[in-house]
Scaffold this motif. Structure first.
Motif: not given
Length: 293
Positions: A1-6, A156-162, A213-215, A229-230
């Motif tokens: 998961m990627i989190g961003k804040v502004g 906690e939610y067993k999501l893919e680690q970033v 698989g790349y963006e 997501h790297v």
């Protein structure tokens, strides 16, 4: 998961973006932008209503602290392809509630909007940093806190680690992460090398990389984001956009030279075969003449 804040100044601007998309030149284009975003409001806290009603409600409360020039908190939480179906609606709401507690706005106004307009499902949270008591939620070290929150939520939610940014890690974690990043760089360089050999232009390179698989972002430069997501700029792995274009021309020249070489080789073989056949044809001609006599 990627989190961003502004943080920001305008509730009107950020809510227009979330509900209507980016500003377009015509109503028709704006309608298309809205349809593309697939907007769904999944939660309200201490507020309710349409986009314009929400703007008015947020602004009224923000007036309780007129000295705060940036009353807007804007978060986004993006989930990987592999996380599809892992989280139900209540899971997403629970995650946002934990985020609100982490950033001290759980009793403030906020709205949660889900978007499906990219390859990854993601949530936007717009919160009022100003509470009903006039106090402001802190934005100190917000980038570090959102990275910590994302890593904890993944477990906690067993999501893919970033990977978190290096500056937020302990020294021993930085070493391990650097090794992982080096491996990713080498894999990216290998894929790019193969893509260039099989392509004639940048768009074909882009398509090749996306199939693996790349963006791919192409503008004034080029960047690649892998399945974890790297993100790397092309220049970080020795493949800036100008380098790719140069290598494509070199490969095209090499292909042309190889085609010319193959054509010459074929012609030489044909000439050699023709020379071998000439004595046989001469013998057949003489034999035919003798029989004719």
């Amino acid at each position: 998961m990627i989190g961003k804040v502004g943080t920001g100044k305008s509730f009107r601007g950020v809510l227009h973006y979330l509900f209507e998309g980016r500003w377009q030149e015509s109503k028709e284009l704006q309608k298309q932008e809205l349809e593309k975003k697939l907007v769904e409001v999944i939660a309200y806290n201490q507020c309710f209503g349409s986009r314009l009603e929400l703007v008015r409600e947020f602004i009224e409360v923000a007036k309780l602290n007129p000295n705060q020039s940036k009353p807007v908190f804007h978060f986004s939480l993006s989930f990987a392809h592999s996380d599809a179906g892992k989280l139900g609606l209540q899971d997403k709401i629970d995650i946002v509630e934990k985020l609100a507690e982490k950033f001290d706005f759980k009793d403030h106004q906020y709205v949660v909007v889900a978007h499906q307009d990219t390859q990854h499902a993601h949530l936007h949270i717009v919160a009022n940093r100003i509470g009903f008591d006039g106090k402001t939620a802190s934005d100190s070290n917000s980038y570090k806190h959102i990275a910590e929150f994302a890593r904890k939520t993944e477990l906690e939610y067993k999501l893919e680690q970033v990977l978190s940014p290096n500056k937020f890690l302990k020294p021993e974690q930085r070493i391990a992460q650097s090794q992982r990043i080096d491996n990713r760089k080498e894999a990216l360089k290998k894929h790019l090398g193969l893509a260039i050999k099989q392509s004639t232009d940048v768009q074909q390179v882009k398509k090749y990389m996306e199939q693996r698989g790349y963006e791919v972002e192409v503008g004034r430069g080029i960047a690649f984001t892998d399945a974890q997501h790297v993100r790397f700029k092309g220049s970080q792995v020795g493949f800036a956009l100008m380098d790719i274009e140069k290598k494509l021309k070199q490969e095209q020249l090499l292909r042309q030279q190889e085609q010319n070489r193959q054509a010459q080789l074929l012609k030489q073989q044909q000439d050699e075969l023709k020379k071998q056949q000439e004595p046989e044809n001469e013998q057949v001609h003489r034999y035919t003449q003798r029989i004719g006599r």
